[in-house]
Design a protein around this motif. Structure first.
Motif: not given
Ligand SMILES: C[S@@+](CC[C@H](N)C(=O)[O-])C[C@H]1O[C@@H](n2cnc3c(N)ncnc32)[C@H](O)[C@@H]1O
Length: 312
Positions: A8, A288, A292, A295-296, A299
């Protein structure tokens, strides 16, 4: 289930905004990975624009050749972005680029593939090279390196307090057994590092250190940043995402120094005026948001810094 090879792109919208994409502009992505950012940049470019990309990793290059080769605006070369200057010079593009982008460190596919040896959570050969076509693997390096050098690497590139103990344990272990796998090294470190930092495996810092050292990541970053400034045209943007403080400090200092320029001698009336500045800092460091990171998780340590070229 999550695709394990999925990558991602981190801070994607922020990167696109930072690069201030010009539809017919020339762009350079020094860390292609799986083309998450590159793909999104291409979507915003017109037919006369160009995106040149590099990656040290042979698998990243194969992925690009398979998935991006049909796009005539796109070209990729295998190698370090510290070689960008040569390519741009040959292409007559020095000083003509609208944007240069680096998304530093390792990609998700590199971390997820146990055979690459980057992860201390997965059993695999202790390799850790981004470019598996050249240089020594971590196993080969650890088999011969001087204890003091190992200790210094772990201290300087991992900021690990217990660097001496870890280096001593490695050197003592290799007398009886070659260090060949990730879990072998992680287990050894676990035994000698006292206590646990919250949320951090004891091998985190050492693995980071060996990886940075084996891939000459900080040297390449310094060279890449300097070449990026020469590559850009006036008004062109530099955007860099870093994932740990050693990188971010270098990026921050580099941009700040270039934005301050050389100060004039103290006896001139314009003393301290910022005269020769080549870059202008664009906004603050960008991190981030909570969404974010949710989700990831990879990051979470990202920092994006942006600058604009204002003078050659
Ligand atoms: C964080 S990933 C980039 C991901 C990419 N932006 C994407 O969205 O797919 C970093 C990539 O940069 C490559 N890399 C790291 N340092 C490099 C360097 N100095 N020169 C070229 N490639 C490098 C790694 O091999 C890895 O594939």
């Amino acid at each position: 289930m999550e695709d394990r090879n999925e990558h991602r792109p981190v801070l994607l919208d922020e990167v696109l905004e930072a690069l201030n994409i010009q539809p017919e502009g020339f762009y350079f992505d020094g860390t292609f990975g799986r083309g998450g950012h590159a793909g999104a940049i291409l979507e915003r470019l017109g037919s006369e624009a160009r995106l040149l990309a590099m990656d040290k990793d042979l698998e990243a290059i194969s992925f690009a050749e398979k998935n991006f080769a049909h796009d005539e605006r796109f070209e990729i070369r295998q190698g370090s972005f510290a070689m960008m200057a040569e390519w741009l010079k040959d292409a007559g593009l020095t000083g003509k680029m609208d944007g240069v982008f680096f998304d530093l460190g390792v990609s998700s596919p590199q971390l997820d593939n146990a055979d690459r040896g980057f992860s201390f959570m997965k059993e695999g050969p202790l390799d850790m090279r981004m470019d598996t076509g050249r240089g020594q693997s971590a196993t080969e390096w650890l088999a011969d390196a001087d204890e003091q050098v190992i200790s210094d690497v772990i201290r300087d590139f991992g900021e690990e307090r217990f660097h001496r103990r870890i280096a001593a344990a490695i050197v003592s272990k290799r007398l009886s057994e070659k260090l060949q796998t990730t879990l072998q090294l992680a287990g050894l470190i676990e035994k000698v590092v006292p206590g646990r930092e919250k949320g951090k495996h004891p091998a985190t810092r050492t693995f980071q250190a060996i990886r940075i050292f084996m891939n000459r990541e900080l040297d390449d970053l310094q060279k890449g940043l300097a070449q990026a400034v020469d590559a850009l045209k006036i008004g062109g943007r530099l955007a860099v995402i870093s994932f740990h403080s050693l990188e971010d400090r270098r990026v921050k200092r580099f941009i700040r120094d270039k934005a301050e320029g050389k100060r004039l001698p103290l006896d001139l009336p314009v003393q301290y005026e910022k005269t020769n500045a080549e870059l202008k800092i664009v906004g603050k460091a960008i991190r981030p948001g909570a969404d974010e990171v949710k989700k990831n998780t990879r990051s979470r340590s990202a920092t994006l810094r942006v600058a604009e070229k204002i003078k050659s």
